[in-house]
Scaffold this motif. Structure first.
Motif, PDB file in Angstrom:
ATOM      1  N   GLY A  86       0.791  -1.225   0.000  1.00  0.00           N
ATOM      2  CA  GLY A  86       0.000   0.000   0.000  1.00  0.00           C
ATOM      3  C   GLY A  86       0.823   1.275   0.000  1.00  0.00           C
ATOM      4  N   THR A  87       2.096   1.179   0.334  1.00  0.00           N
ATOM      5  CA  THR A  87       2.961   2.370   0.305  1.00  0.00           C
ATOM      6  C   THR A  87       3.473   2.653  -1.102  1.00  0.00           C
ATOM      7  OG1 THR A  87       5.051   1.177   0.639  1.00  0.00           O
ATOM      8  CG2 THR A  87       3.834   1.807   2.626  1.00  0.00           C
ATOM      9  N   GLY A  88       3.238   1.718  -2.006  1.00  0.00           N
ATOM     10  CA  GLY A  88       3.787   1.873  -3.360  1.00  0.00           C
ATOM     11  C   GLY A  88       5.031   1.011  -3.564  1.00  0.00           C
ATOM     12  N   ALA A  89       5.458   0.300  -2.523  1.00  0.00           N
ATOM     13  CA  ALA A  89       6.621  -0.585  -2.675  1.00  0.00           C
ATOM     14  C   ALA A  89       6.290  -1.723  -3.635  1.00  0.00           C
ATOM     15  CB  ALA A  89       7.027  -1.155  -1.314  1.00  0.00           C
ATOM     16  N   ALA A  90       7.275  -2.100  -4.427  1.00  0.00           N
ATOM     17  CA  ALA A  90       7.101  -3.219  -5.357  1.00  0.00           C
ATOM     18  C   ALA A  90       7.812  -4.469  -4.849  1.00  0.00           C
ATOM     19  CB  ALA A  90       7.659  -2.828  -6.727  1.00  0.00           C
ATOM     20  N   TRP A  91       8.682  -4.281  -3.849  1.00  0.00           N
ATOM     21  CA  TRP A  91       9.570  -5.356  -3.415  1.00  0.00           C
ATOM     22  C   TRP A  91       9.549  -5.522  -1.901  1.00  0.00           C
ATOM     23  CZ3 TRP A  91      12.578  -7.956  -7.056  1.00  0.00           C
ATOM     24  CH2 TRP A  91      12.676  -7.357  -8.317  1.00  0.00           C
ATOM     25  N   VAL A  92       9.964  -6.703  -1.459  1.00  0.00           N
ATOM     26  CA  VAL A  92      10.264  -6.915  -0.040  1.00  0.00           C
ATOM     27  C   VAL A  92      11.512  -7.813   0.045  1.00  0.00           C
ATOM     28  CG1 VAL A  92       8.542  -8.806   0.072  1.00  0.00           C
ATOM     29  CG2 VAL A  92       9.421  -7.826   2.175  1.00  0.00           C
ATOM     30  N   ILE A  93      12.412  -7.429   0.933  1.00  0.00           N
ATOM     31  CA  ILE A  93      13.587  -8.265   1.206  1.00  0.00           C
ATOM     32  C   ILE A  93      13.182  -9.283   2.268  1.00  0.00           C
ATOM     33  CG2 ILE A  93      15.939  -8.321   2.157  1.00  0.00           C
ATOM     34  CD1 ILE A  93      16.245  -5.368   1.254  1.00  0.00           C
ATOM     35  N   LEU A  94      13.411 -10.554   2.008  1.00  0.00           N
ATOM     36  CA  LEU A  94      13.088 -11.594   3.002  1.00  0.00           C
ATOM     37  C   LEU A  94      14.283 -12.527   3.189  1.00  0.00           C
ATOM     38  CD1 LEU A  94       9.405 -12.428   1.935  1.00  0.00           C
ATOM     39  CD2 LEU A  94      10.150 -11.180   3.980  1.00  0.00           C
ATOM     40  N   GLY A  95      14.474 -12.958   4.423  1.00  0.00           N
ATOM     41  CA  GLY A  95      15.525 -13.943   4.673  1.00  0.00           C
ATOM     42  C   GLY A  95      16.899 -13.363   4.915  1.00  0.00           C
ATOM     43  N   HIS A  96      16.961 -12.059   5.152  1.00  0.00           N
ATOM     44  CA  HIS A  96      18.283 -11.490   5.439  1.00  0.00           C
ATOM     45  C   HIS A  96      18.881 -12.198   6.663  1.00  0.00           C
ATOM     46  CE1 HIS A  96      21.466  -8.719   6.481  1.00  0.00           C
ATOM     47  NE2 HIS A  96      21.362  -8.237   5.247  1.00  0.00           N
ATOM     48  N   SER A  97      20.173 -12.376   6.665  1.00  0.00           N
ATOM     49  CA  SER A  97      20.797 -13.146   7.758  1.00  0.00           C
ATOM     50  C   SER A  97      20.560 -12.491   9.110  1.00  0.00           C
ATOM     51  CB  SER A  97      22.289 -13.332   7.511  1.00  0.00           C
ATOM     52  OG  SER A  97      22.929 -12.093   7.452  1.00  0.00           O
ATOM     53  N   GLU A  98      20.419 -11.152   9.122  1.00  0.00           N
ATOM     54  CA  GLU A  98      20.146 -10.494  10.405  1.00  0.00           C
ATOM     55  C   GLU A  98      18.747 -10.861  10.905  1.00  0.00           C
ATOM     56  OE1 GLU A  98      21.124  -6.547   9.064  1.00  0.00           O
ATOM     57  OE2 GLU A  98      23.202  -7.190   8.818  1.00  0.00           O
ATOM     58  N   ARG A  99      17.789 -11.019  10.008  1.00  0.00           N
ATOM     59  CA  ARG A  99      16.451 -11.470  10.398  1.00  0.00           C
ATOM     60  C   ARG A  99      16.511 -12.938  10.849  1.00  0.00           C
ATOM     61  NH1 ARG A  99      13.265  -7.748  11.742  1.00  0.00           N
ATOM     62  NH2 ARG A  99      11.896  -9.527  12.049  1.00  0.00           N
ATOM     63  N   ARG A 100      17.269 -13.743  10.130  1.00  0.00           N
ATOM     64  CA  ARG A 100      17.353 -15.167  10.491  1.00  0.00           C
ATOM     65  C   ARG A 100      18.002 -15.305  11.865  1.00  0.00           C
ATOM     66  NH1 ARG A 100      17.075 -18.913   5.779  1.00  0.00           N
ATOM     67  NH2 ARG A 100      17.166 -17.747   3.830  1.00  0.00           N
ATOM     68  N   GLU A 101      19.080 -14.549  12.082  1.00  0.00           N
ATOM     69  CA  GLU A 101      19.847 -14.736  13.309  1.00  0.00           C
ATOM     70  C   GLU A 101      19.212 -14.039  14.517  1.00  0.00           C
ATOM     71  OE1 GLU A 101      23.944 -13.633  12.961  1.00  0.00           O
ATOM     72  OE2 GLU A 101      24.342 -13.963  15.101  1.00  0.00           O
ATOM     73  N   LYS A 123       7.189  -8.343  -5.201  1.00  0.00           N
ATOM     74  CA  LYS A 123       8.281  -9.211  -5.628  1.00  0.00           C
ATOM     75  C   LYS A 123       9.259  -9.342  -4.462  1.00  0.00           C
ATOM     76  CE  LYS A 123       8.485  -6.524  -9.223  1.00  0.00           C
ATOM     77  NZ  LYS A 123       8.853  -5.800 -10.434  1.00  0.00           N
ATOM     78  N   VAL A 124      10.014 -10.435  -4.470  1.00  0.00           N
ATOM     79  CA  VAL A 124      10.812 -10.781  -3.289  1.00  0.00           C
ATOM     80  C   VAL A 124      12.308 -10.825  -3.621  1.00  0.00           C
ATOM     81  CG1 VAL A 124      11.324 -12.665  -1.673  1.00  0.00           C
ATOM     82  CG2 VAL A 124       8.946 -12.090  -2.220  1.00  0.00           C
ATOM     83  N   ILE A 125      13.086 -10.184  -2.758  1.00  0.00           N
ATOM     84  CA  ILE A 125      14.542 -10.383  -2.795  1.00  0.00           C
ATOM     85  C   ILE A 125      14.839 -11.373  -1.674  1.00  0.00           C
ATOM     86  CG2 ILE A 125      16.826  -9.328  -2.518  1.00  0.00           C
ATOM     87  CD1 ILE A 125      15.577  -6.665  -3.496  1.00  0.00           C
ATOM     88  N   TYR A 126      15.124 -12.611  -2.042  1.00  0.00           N
ATOM     89  CA  TYR A 126      15.311 -13.683  -1.051  1.00  0.00           C
ATOM     90  C   TYR A 126      16.811 -13.833  -0.757  1.00  0.00           C
ATOM     91  CZ  TYR A 126      15.652 -18.326   0.986  1.00  0.00           C
ATOM     92  OH  TYR A 126      15.959 -19.386   1.815  1.00  0.00           O
ATOM     93  N   CYS A 127      17.171 -13.584   0.505  1.00  0.00           N
ATOM     94  CA  CYS A 127      18.585 -13.629   0.884  1.00  0.00           C
ATOM     95  C   CYS A 127      18.967 -14.993   1.453  1.00  0.00           C
ATOM     96  CB  CYS A 127      18.886 -12.586   1.948  1.00  0.00           C
ATOM     97  SG  CYS A 127      18.458 -10.914   1.480  1.00  0.00           S
ATOM     98  N   MET A 128      20.166 -15.398   1.141  1.00  0.00           N
ATOM     99  CA  MET A 128      20.703 -16.650   1.681  1.00  0.00           C
ATOM    100  C   MET A 128      22.216 -16.516   1.787  1.00  0.00           C
ATOM    101  SD  MET A 128      20.292 -19.052  -1.721  1.00  0.00           S
ATOM    102  CE  MET A 128      21.617 -20.181  -1.226  1.00  0.00           C
ATOM    103  N   GLY A 129      22.822 -17.389   2.567  1.00  0.00           N
ATOM    104  CA  GLY A 129      24.275 -17.325   2.703  1.00  0.00           C
ATOM    105  C   GLY A 129      24.726 -17.953   3.994  1.00  0.00           C
ATOM    106  N   GLU A 130      25.986 -18.322   4.027  1.00  0.00           N
ATOM    107  CA  GLU A 130      26.526 -19.114   5.130  1.00  0.00           C
ATOM    108  C   GLU A 130      27.396 -18.295   6.093  1.00  0.00           C
ATOM    109  OE1 GLU A 130      27.847 -18.754   2.256  1.00  0.00           O
ATOM    110  OE2 GLU A 130      30.011 -18.623   2.528  1.00  0.00           O
ATOM    111  N   SER A 131      27.554 -18.820   7.292  1.00  0.00           N
ATOM    112  CA  SER A 131      28.494 -18.236   8.250  1.00  0.00           C
ATOM    113  C   SER A 131      29.902 -18.754   7.918  1.00  0.00           C
ATOM    114  CB  SER A 131      28.118 -18.660   9.676  1.00  0.00           C
ATOM    115  OG  SER A 131      28.277 -20.069   9.798  1.00  0.00           O
ATOM    116  N   LEU A 132      30.875 -18.127   8.543  1.00  0.00           N
ATOM    117  CA  LEU A 132      32.257 -18.560   8.315  1.00  0.00           C
ATOM    118  C   LEU A 132      32.444 -19.996   8.816  1.00  0.00           C
ATOM    119  CD1 LEU A 132      34.847 -17.497   7.169  1.00  0.00           C
ATOM    120  CD2 LEU A 132      35.507 -16.701   9.438  1.00  0.00           C
TER     121      LEU A 132
END
Ligand code: PGA
Length: 249
Positions: A86-101, A123-132
């Motif tokens: 409703g704000t006019g955003a077309a995207w959402v970021i999901l799964g960022h490691s900071e949200r996961r952790e 539309k979704v920007i889906y984040c993924m990635g590993e720890s050291l």
């Protein structure tokens, strides 16, 4: 068509006034964005509407950094996908490691959040990635695969998904993945996606790199065959740096 995308994740930075000032500067300089590059900004929830007003009429697109798991109701403090849309955003970021952790978001929750986003036309920007530790203990590929199979494999289509590979050890640390390390994972993501969705869909999937991406290293990262752009944290808070990254293809 695989898109070239540079997205700025502002995280919990900027007041509404500061955010509008940054967005206004980007809007004023929008002509500097190469015509084939999509620029996305992801401010905090509180300034989605005012940032949208500041970028209106330009090619810059708006994203939120998260959305709720539920569509509406008694969930104090949460912001639903419908509210974001409703704000006019077309995207959402999901799964960022900071949200996961820090907020304990797991793959099952993220799958549900993606469904919420799709239901509202986001539309979704889906984040993924590993720890050291995961990288060094030999579970790297299994771990990355689980972030794909437990979430993306459960979707009907990836046409409204962009993947961002963000090795946790590179986020905000100044330690970028080498071009080889990033390319190797991006190629793995594309191959794994192809196993479920077919070669054509995998070839069309935009895969961004994130983690200490800055003007000085963006060009060589973006030159890798499977890297289609960047999800930028710190360097997206300065218009000069963010635009310089957008010009790095
Ligand atoms: P960084 O953050 O560019 O500051 O490393 C990237 C991200 O977390 O999206």
């Amino acid at each position: 068509m695989r898109q070239k995308i540079v997205a700025g994740n502002w995280k919990m930075n900027t007041t509404p006034a500061e955010g509008v000032a940054l967005a206004s500067e980007l809007a004023k300089r929008a002509a500097e964005i190469p015509s084939d590059v999509k620029l996305i900004v992801a401010p905090p929830f509180t300034h989605l509407t005012s940032v949208q007003a500041a970028i209106a009429g330009t090619k810059i697109e708006l994203s939120s950094q998260n959305c709720a798991l539920q569509p509406k109701g008694a969930y104090t403090g949460e912001v639903s996908a419908a509210m974001v849309a409703g704000t006019g955003a077309a995207w959402v970021i999901l799964g960022h490691s900071e949200r996961r952790e820090y907020f304990c978001e797991d793959n099952a929750m993220l799958l549900e959040k993606i469904h919420q986003a799709f239901a509202c036309g986001l539309k979704v920007i889906y984040c993924m990635g590993e720890s050291l530790e995961q990288r060094e203990s030999g579970v790297l590929w299994d771990f990355l695969k689980s972030q794909i199979t437990e979430v993306l494999y459960n979707l009907d289509s990836l046409k409204d998904v962009v993947v961002a590979y963000e090795p946790i050890w590179a986020i905000g640390t100044g330690k970028t993945a080498s071009n080889e390390q990033a390319q190797e994972v991006h190629a793995f993501i594309r191959k794994t996606v192809a196993e479920k969705f077919g070669a054509e869909a995998a070839d069309e999937l935009t895969i961004l790199y994130g983690g200490s991406c800055k003007p000085s290293n963006a060009k060589e990262l973006f030159a890798c065959p499977d890297i289609d752009g960047g999800l930028i944290g710190g360097a997206s808070l300065k218009a000069d740096d963010f635009l310089a990254i957008a010009k790095s293809y």
